[in-house]
Enzyme design. Structure first.
Site, PDB file in Angstrom:
ATOM      1  CG  LEU A 146      -1.007  14.858  30.805  1.00  0.00           C
ATOM      2  CD1 LEU A 146      -1.502  16.149  31.375  1.00  0.00           C
ATOM      3  CD2 LEU A 146      -0.570  13.640  31.826  1.00  0.00           C
ATOM      4  CB  CYS A 158      -3.613  18.965  19.257  1.00  0.00           C
ATOM      5  SG  CYS A 158      -4.271  19.333  20.507  1.00  0.00           S
ATOM      6  CD  GLU A 196     -13.567  10.892   8.408  1.00  0.00           C
ATOM      7  OE1 GLU A 196     -12.941  10.798   7.386  1.00  0.00           O
ATOM      8  OE2 GLU A 196     -12.521  11.050   9.479  1.00  0.00           O
ATOM      9  CB  CYS A 199      -4.872  16.289  16.249  1.00  0.00           C
ATOM     10  SG  CYS A 199      -6.376  15.774  15.930  1.00  0.00           S
ATOM     11  CB  CYS A 230      -5.989   7.930  18.410  1.00  0.00           C
ATOM     12  SG  CYS A 230      -6.693   6.827  19.203  1.00  0.00           S
ATOM     13  CB  CYS A 233     -14.581   6.608  18.187  1.00  0.00           C
ATOM     14  SG  CYS A 233     -13.649   7.969  18.263  1.00  0.00           S
ATOM     15  CB  CYS A 248     -10.853  20.450  16.276  1.00  0.00           C
ATOM     16  SG  CYS A 248     -10.218  20.652  17.891  1.00  0.00           S
TER      17      CYS A 248
HETATM   18  N1  SAH Z   1     -10.384  16.678  21.555  1.00  0.00           N
HETATM   19  C1  SAH Z   1     -10.557  15.371  22.274  1.00  0.00           C
HETATM   20  C2  SAH Z   1     -10.943  14.493  21.623  1.00  0.00           C
HETATM   21  C3  SAH Z   1     -10.341  13.865  20.511  1.00  0.00           C
HETATM   22  S1  SAH Z   1      -9.947  12.293  21.105  1.00  0.00           S
HETATM   23  C4  SAH Z   1      -9.118  15.062  22.968  1.00  0.00           C
HETATM   24  O1  SAH Z   1      -8.218  15.799  22.580  1.00  0.00           O
HETATM   25  O2  SAH Z   1      -9.136  14.121  24.028  1.00  0.00           O
HETATM   26  C5  SAH Z   1      -8.460  11.563  20.174  1.00  0.00           C
HETATM   27  C6  SAH Z   1      -7.491  11.096  21.093  1.00  0.00           C
HETATM   28  O3  SAH Z   1      -6.175  10.795  20.128  1.00  0.00           O
HETATM   29  C7  SAH Z   1      -6.764  12.363  21.906  1.00  0.00           C
HETATM   30  O4  SAH Z   1      -6.088  11.925  22.998  1.00  0.00           O
HETATM   31  C8  SAH Z   1      -5.730  12.836  20.949  1.00  0.00           C
HETATM   32  O5  SAH Z   1      -5.003  13.620  21.444  1.00  0.00           O
HETATM   33  C9  SAH Z   1      -5.227  11.680  20.223  1.00  0.00           C
HETATM   34  N2  SAH Z   1      -4.628  11.701  18.876  1.00  0.00           N
HETATM   35  C10 SAH Z   1      -4.617  13.023  18.008  1.00  0.00           C
HETATM   36  N3  SAH Z   1      -3.867  12.640  17.125  1.00  0.00           N
HETATM   37  C11 SAH Z   1      -3.003  11.691  17.180  1.00  0.00           C
HETATM   38  C12 SAH Z   1      -2.002  10.767  16.595  1.00  0.00           C
HETATM   39  N4  SAH Z   1      -1.594  11.408  15.314  1.00  0.00           N
HETATM   40  N5  SAH Z   1      -1.810   9.741  16.834  1.00  0.00           N
HETATM   41  C13 SAH Z   1      -2.394   9.184  18.184  1.00  0.00           C
HETATM   42  N6  SAH Z   1      -3.161   9.718  18.764  1.00  0.00           N
HETATM   43  C14 SAH Z   1      -3.519  10.959  18.582  1.00  0.00           C
END
Ligand code: SAH
Length: 373
Positions: free
Chosen positions: A243, A137, A113, A140, A361, A126, A133
């Site tokens: 972070l 996390c 996507e 996510c 995100c 984006c 992945c």
């Molecule tokens: N793997 C990379 C790229 C993904 S970016 C990374 O971790 O940075 C996507 C961003 O959205 C990251 O900062 C991720 O932590 C954040 N994210 C993931 N799940 C989310 C959620 N449920 N709500 C808000 N932000 C989220």
């Protein structure tokens, strides 16, 4: 390349059609590579530059429209090559069309996507770097898919190429539209380092899509060695670090990768990146109610980033189905942001676009893959 010419000769002689051999994909090849390909077809190298200009400069995806090429050459190209390999499978758009999530089928079956976002002042694309992945996390949706495969440079470039065609016509035609690229879709870009760098090189190449490096952001889960590598190789892209917590115990719970690269090592790499590139770094910090959104958390965060030229991007949690996480109330979000504002160089609160269409995100998870039909 030689193999290709033989294929051409065969089909040119009325032999088997090119369809029994996959056609080579030109999208993702640089102008010099295209020159070589055209040269191997018996053409002058400048034809390769013309093709590059059509594809990257003007966003043209079919050979017939390349009107400064002789018709026989266009036919020959059509037989031997494709421009792109992704197939649009589904899309969801907000009613105002400012946010559009597009699902693309990969040639080998998976679905990735990409998200087109617009505000009154800018466009942002984006892009995904992997299908799935491996970093898991907890908050996510992509992390729940598990490890998938790396996307090729071509598959990454094609997402930007496709989204560019979504720009309003006037701006796009005049070559005026400026857009940002964020590697914040599915996957961990720095785990797929080589393909991502190759794709970004092409997107930022003046003879390619000509996106200035300062308009390109790589977001990472925090792979410290690759952050060092980015800096040491002199890449000028912006760096964003996910972070989400300012102490190791908390971060390890939310992001298992923290056990491999704990905060101290991560921050050392980030400092190195800031020093080498002279660019400030962005820290993304998801706000999870009662988990990392207290003033004590904010204070730890301030200490962690002290002295660093940085921006903190607060992302109120976007729901990804049942689970223990909750988005804090607007008051709690404002309290956290308010504590940071006088204490760090810059703070933004990112109210993600497209939550209602699952495009925000953390919500990308190839849901179209399992959708019926
Ligand atoms: N793997 C990379 C790229 C993904 S970016 C990374 O971790 O940075 C996507 C961003 O959205 C990251 O900062 C991720 O932590 C954040 N994210 C993931 N799940 C989310 C959620 N449920 N709500 C808000 N932000 C989220």
């Amino acid at each position: 390349m030689i193999v290709k010419s033989e294929t051409l000769a065969k089909s040119g002689n009325g032999g088997s059609s090119a369809s029994d051999e996959p056609r080579e994909n030109l999208l993702g090849q640089s102008a010099p590579e295209l020159e070589k390909l055209l040269y191997a077809l018996g053409e002058k190298p400048y034809r390769g530059r013309q093709v590059a200009e059509w594809i990257y400069g003007r966003g043209v995806a079919n050979f017939a429209a390349m009107t400064n090429l002789p018709a026989p050459l266009r036919a020959k190209l059509e037989e031997a090559f494709t421009i792109g390999s992704l197939e649009e499978r589904a899309r969801r758009e907000t009613p105002d069309r400012r946010t559009r999530k597009v699902a693309y089928a990969l040639p080998d079956g998976g679905v990735i996507e990409s998200v087109f976002m617009s505000t009154s002042s800018r466009f942002t694309f984006c892009l995904s770097s992997q299908h799935g992945c491996a970093f898991a996390c907890r908050f996510c949706a992509t992390g729940r898919m598990g490890r998938g495969r790396h996307l090729s440079a071509s598959e990454i470039v094609e997402q930007a190429f496709r989204l560019r065609s979504e720009l309003p016509r006037g701006a796009a035609a005049a070559g005026k539209a400026e857009y940002n690229i964020v590697m914040m879709g599915m996957g961990e870009p720095l785990e797929n380092y080589d393909a991502v760098i190759q794709a970004l090189a092409l997107m930022s190449d003046p003879a390619g899509m000509a996106v200035p490096p300062k308009r390109i952001t790589i977001s990472t889960v925090g792979l410290a060695p690759q952050i060092m590598r980015l800096a040491d190789q002199g890449h000028r892209y912006r760096l964003a670090v996910s972070l989400h917590a300012a102490d190791d115990a908390q971060r390890s719970k939310l992001m298992p990768v923290n056990r491999r690269f704990p905060l101290e090592q991560l921050m050392r790499a980030v400092r190195h990146h800031v020093e080498k590139t002279g660019r400030r770094v962005t820290f993304e910090y998801i706000l999870l109610e009662e988990l990392n959104d207290s003033l004590a958390d904010a204070s730890r965060l301030v200490k962690l980033v002290a002295q660093l030229p940085c921006k903190i991007n607060l992302i109120p949690y976007n729901p990804i189905g049942p689970g223990k996480f909750k988005r804090p109330s607007p008051e709690r979000i404002e309290r956290f942001a308010g504590y940071l504002r006088p204490r760090v160089p810059a703070v933004t609160v990112r109210y993600s676009q497209g939550v209602e269409i699952g495009a925000a995100c953390g919500q990308l998870a190839g849901e179209e893959e399992s959708a019926p039909g």
